[in-house]
Scaffold this active site. Sequence first.
Site, mmCIF file in Angstrom:
data_model
loop_
_atom_site.group_PDB
_atom_site.id
_atom_site.type_symbol
_atom_site.label_atom_id
_atom_site.label_comp_id
_atom_site.label_asym_id
_atom_site.label_seq_id
_atom_site.Cartn_x
_atom_site.Cartn_y
_atom_site.Cartn_z
ATOM 1 N N CYS A 185 0.818 -1.216 0.000
ATOM 2 C CA CYS A 185 0.000 0.000 0.000
ATOM 3 C C CYS A 185 0.853 1.268 0.000
ATOM 4 O O CYS A 185 2.080 1.220 0.125
ATOM 5 C CB CYS A 185 -0.942 -0.012 1.207
ATOM 6 S SG CYS A 185 -2.408 1.004 0.925
ATOM 7 N N ASP A 189 -7.307 -3.568 10.908
ATOM 8 C CA ASP A 189 -6.173 -2.661 10.938
ATOM 9 C C ASP A 189 -6.165 -1.959 12.279
ATOM 10 O O ASP A 189 -7.113 -2.015 13.060
ATOM 11 C CB ASP A 189 -6.274 -1.648 9.778
ATOM 12 C CG ASP A 189 -4.959 -0.896 9.527
ATOM 13 O OD1 ASP A 189 -4.926 -0.057 8.606
ATOM 14 O OD2 ASP A 189 -3.976 -1.157 10.255
HETATM 15 O O1 LIG Z 1 -0.912 4.845 5.148
HETATM 16 C C1 LIG Z 1 -1.623 5.851 5.217
HETATM 17 O O2 LIG Z 1 -1.159 7.024 5.171
HETATM 18 C C2 LIG Z 1 -3.116 5.722 5.335
HETATM 19 C C3 LIG Z 1 -3.909 6.860 5.452
HETATM 20 C C4 LIG Z 1 -5.304 6.723 5.535
HETATM 21 C C5 LIG Z 1 -5.909 5.457 5.484
HETATM 22 C C6 LIG Z 1 -5.125 4.307 5.378
HETATM 23 C C7 LIG Z 1 -3.727 4.432 5.315
HETATM 24 N N1 LIG Z 1 -2.915 3.306 5.237
HETATM 25 C C8 LIG Z 1 -3.413 1.985 5.471
HETATM 26 O O3 LIG Z 1 -2.859 1.495 6.711
HETATM 27 C C9 LIG Z 1 -2.442 0.149 6.504
HETATM 28 C C10 LIG Z 1 -1.403 -0.285 7.517
HETATM 29 O O4 LIG Z 1 -0.294 0.548 7.442
HETATM 30 P P1 LIG Z 1 1.092 0.160 8.195
HETATM 31 O O5 LIG Z 1 1.694 -1.005 7.447
HETATM 32 O O6 LIG Z 1 0.713 -0.226 9.614
HETATM 33 O O7 LIG Z 1 1.892 1.410 8.119
HETATM 34 C C11 LIG Z 1 -1.946 0.181 5.084
HETATM 35 O O8 LIG Z 1 -1.877 -1.097 4.578
HETATM 36 C C12 LIG Z 1 -2.980 1.046 4.392
HETATM 37 O O9 LIG Z 1 -4.065 0.284 3.893
#
Ligand SMILES: O=C(O)c1ccccc1N[C@@H]1O[C@H](COP(=O)(O)O)[C@@H](O)[C@H]1O
Length: 210
Positions: free
Chosen positions: A11, A130
């Site tokens: 992502c 999440d």
């Molecule tokens: O990553 C971002 O900035 C974000 C902003 C708004 C909604 C979702 C976002 N990211 C999502 O969060 C998951 C997990 O992130 P991490 O690996 O814990 O950093 C990521 O996979 C996005 O789907």
Amino acid sequence: MSFARTRVKICGTTNLSDALSAAEAGADAIGLIFAPVSKRRIDAAAARQISLAVEPSVGRVGVFLDQSSEEVLRLADATRLSAVQIHDRYSSAEWAELASFYPVVRVVRPADLGQIDVPALGSSITLMLDAPQPGSGQPLDWPALAPAFPAGAWLAGGLGPSNVAQAISALRPAGVDAVSALEVRPGHKDPALVRAFVEAVRRADGPSQR
Ligand SMILES: O=C(O)c1ccccc1N[C@@H]1O[C@H](COP(=O)(O)O)[C@@H](O)[C@H]1O
């Protein structure tokens, strides 16, 4: 007992080079974040360029937060998305409308389980667990989550090459999704970390799923 191959979404993709290296590494999908608050936000023109450049087999998942379903549908069409990921609470009518156009990833927090209707397996709505602060690199408590983790759900939150196997073993998610642990700076990936993440998932799935 054998399990289906764990799908992988990389992502926070903001540029064509990262999109192509994620696809080359074997990712099943890339995430394109349109949420206004995100430090990884991508504009529609860049997202469309990426969608048109990657192999059609690579999913393009648009990520939305604090955006109306109308805006989601407009951006999804303009940027050739293959699915939409929603962090907001919508009405059942809005979920149904979105799901009639695109596969939907509905992001929920562990505290939401028990409060929401879990979509039937095979429906066009898939849950993803999440952290409360998405994109913050915070892992969930996978063993504590295991009893309530819905079949067919995806997992996000602080996943990376060093811990994804442990998360897969604990929860057997249908897919895993990561951003923070794979970056050199927000919105820019380290291709070696992306490759290591995909390889770690494939190893966790075992030889029968390669
Ligand atoms: O990553 C971002 O900035 C974000 C902003 C708004 C909604 C979702 C976002 N990211 C999502 O969060 C998951 C997990 O992130 P991490 O690996 O814990 O950093 C990521 O996979 C996005 O789907």
